[in-house]
Design an enzyme around this catalytic site. Structure first.
Site, PDB file in Angstrom:
ATOM      1  N   SER A 128      21.681   9.438  43.144  1.00  0.00           N
ATOM      2  CA  SER A 128      21.894  10.125  44.419  1.00  0.00           C
ATOM      3  C   SER A 128      20.714   9.885  45.344  1.00  0.00           C
ATOM      4  O   SER A 128      19.572   9.720  44.900  1.00  0.00           O
ATOM      5  CB  SER A 128      22.019  11.623  44.122  1.00  0.00           C
ATOM      6  OG  SER A 128      21.791  12.370  45.289  1.00  0.00           O
ATOM      7  N   TYR A 152      18.300  19.595  39.978  1.00  0.00           N
ATOM      8  CA  TYR A 152      19.342  18.569  40.038  1.00  0.00           C
ATOM      9  C   TYR A 152      18.723  17.215  40.404  1.00  0.00           C
ATOM     10  O   TYR A 152      18.944  16.201  39.722  1.00  0.00           O
ATOM     11  CB  TYR A 152      20.416  18.963  41.064  1.00  0.00           C
ATOM     12  CG  TYR A 152      21.294  17.819  41.475  1.00  0.00           C
ATOM     13  CD1 TYR A 152      22.241  17.304  40.606  1.00  0.00           C
ATOM     14  CD2 TYR A 152      21.161  17.223  42.740  1.00  0.00           C
ATOM     15  CE1 TYR A 152      23.030  16.231  40.970  1.00  0.00           C
ATOM     16  CE2 TYR A 152      21.948  16.154  43.116  1.00  0.00           C
ATOM     17  CZ  TYR A 152      22.880  15.661  42.234  1.00  0.00           C
ATOM     18  OH  TYR A 152      23.653  14.583  42.595  1.00  0.00           O
ATOM     19  N   LYS A 156      18.369  13.525  38.265  1.00  0.00           N
ATOM     20  CA  LYS A 156      18.799  12.185  38.716  1.00  0.00           C
ATOM     21  C   LYS A 156      17.639  11.200  38.618  1.00  0.00           C
ATOM     22  O   LYS A 156      17.794  10.077  38.154  1.00  0.00           O
ATOM     23  CB  LYS A 156      19.331  12.241  40.151  1.00  0.00           C
ATOM     24  CG  LYS A 156      20.663  12.922  40.269  1.00  0.00           C
ATOM     25  CD  LYS A 156      21.761  12.132  39.562  1.00  0.00           C
ATOM     26  CE  LYS A 156      23.067  12.871  39.477  1.00  0.00           C
ATOM     27  NZ  LYS A 156      24.038  12.290  38.569  1.00  0.00           N
TER      28      LYS A 156
END
Ligand code: UDP
Length: 341
Positions: A128, A152, A156
């Site tokens: 992302s 989060y 990633k």
């Protein structure tokens, strides 16, 4: 031995996963969905089958259920794995970091163990643009500094590095991490799209749910940013274009010289929240109930992609317009309302 190119798609019943299943099948690959349906509806499978006019191969399993997955990997000669399955809500990750670490690290570890064990040669990972944090310079290219501002984002970034270090330790496996910008839109039929659980975090689902009457009003999170109209800027990419980037990534991996690489997948264009609202109203003719509210914590003012690497290395570029994406999302919102009745 079969010369069919079977691709395991973890999270294949999810938003980006389901569009990728269609793109894979339409480009000669044979997707096998592995999804435990904790964040997706089982009826996605039927809708995919009706769009493809054939049966879809799927297994209801979590990535960390290794014995079950072993059964699947033994059953088919697997050409590649596309690993979507992960938790993805920034806010939730701040509240439940351990849940994010457990799932997002644990699932990746299982998949890497399995591809090694079964000698699978190609691995595509969903990363992302969140790994760029709040960039100092835009557009961001793949060499821009990386950081993270949520658990989060941390998962990633660490996942990308786990893949790189893992690849060092095994020969023959090649991997690519695709750094997605903001996926929006739905299948042109309106039958497959984004159906968030509960209150949507993302802008376009919030807009379409407001327009259809599921939400009272859209709050625009701040109009006092240092951008032309004061609202935040993102690189919104049609999910069908994003899905095709996965096909391009698999094609690339087959002949790639580099064993690991990261590639931005965006359009290269920035669009503000206000522009999105205006496009939506123009495209659909719906008068959207919205108000300007406070900034949302953690939002960055502006980000969009430099897409040269995707264009050159993957021979891929985004083809569909934001307006097409918006009208397909609106079609999906209307479809799903009837479908869920
Ligand atoms: N946004 C908004 N209202 C909403 C949801 C989002 O104004 O109800 C804004 C948000 O502040 C951001 C943009 O829309 O500037 C995109 O938000 P989204 O959560 O979709 O993506 P992300 O911020 O993760 O890039």
């Amino acid at each position: 031995m079969s010369d069919k190119k079977y691709i395991i798609v973890t999270g294949g019943a999810g938003y980006i996963g389901s569009h990728t299943v269609l793109a894979l099948r339409n480009n000669g690959y044979h997707p096998i969905i592995v999804d435990d349906f904790r964040n997706a509806n089982k009826d996605v499978i039927e809708r995919l089958e009706s769009l493809l006019d054939e049966e879809v191969i799927y297994f209801s399993a979590a990535c960390q259920e290794e014995p079950r997955l072993r059964g699947i990997f033994s059953q088919f000669p697997i050409h590649g794995v596309i690993h979507f399955a992960a938790y993805k809500a920034v806010g939730e990750s701040v509240e439940k970091p351990l849940m994010y670490f457990d799932n997002n690290f644990g699932s990746l570890i299982s998949m890497l163990e399995l591809i090694k064990e079964f000698n699978v040669k190609h691995f595509v990972f969903s990363s992302s643009c969140t790994v760029y944090g709040d960039p100092k310079q835009i557009p961001v290219d793949e060499n821009s500094p990386v950081s993270y501002n949520s658990p989060y984002g941390f998962t990633k970034k660490v996942n990308e590095e786990m893949i790189e270090q893992f690849i060092e330790s095994v020969s023959e496996i090649k991997a690519i991490s695709l750094r997605y910008f903001n996926p929006i839109g739905a299948h042109e039929s309106g039958k497959i799209g984004e159906e968030p659980d509960g209150i949507p975090n993302n802008l376009l689902p919030f807009i379409t749910q407001t327009a259809i009457g599921k939400r009272e009003e859209l709050t625009i999170f701040g109009d006092d940013y240092d951008t032309p109209d004061g609202t935040c800027i993102r690189d919104y990419i049609h999910v069908a274009d994003l899905a095709e980037a996965h096909v391009a990534a698999l094609n690339y991996l087959a002949d790639a010289n580099d064993r690991t690489t990261v590639v931005n997948v965006g359009t290269g264009k920035g669009t503000s929240v206000m522009e999105m609202v205006n496009y939506f109203q123009e495209e659909t003719g719906v008068d959207l109930n919205y108000r300007i509210g406070n900034r949302r914590e953690g939002d960055i003012p502006s980000i969009y992609a430099n897409t040269s690497k995707a264009n050159n290395l993957l021979n891929w570029e985004a083809k569909r317009s934001i307006r097409e994406a918006i009208s397909s999302s609106w079609k999906f919102e209307q479809f799903i309302k009837e479908f869920r009745k």
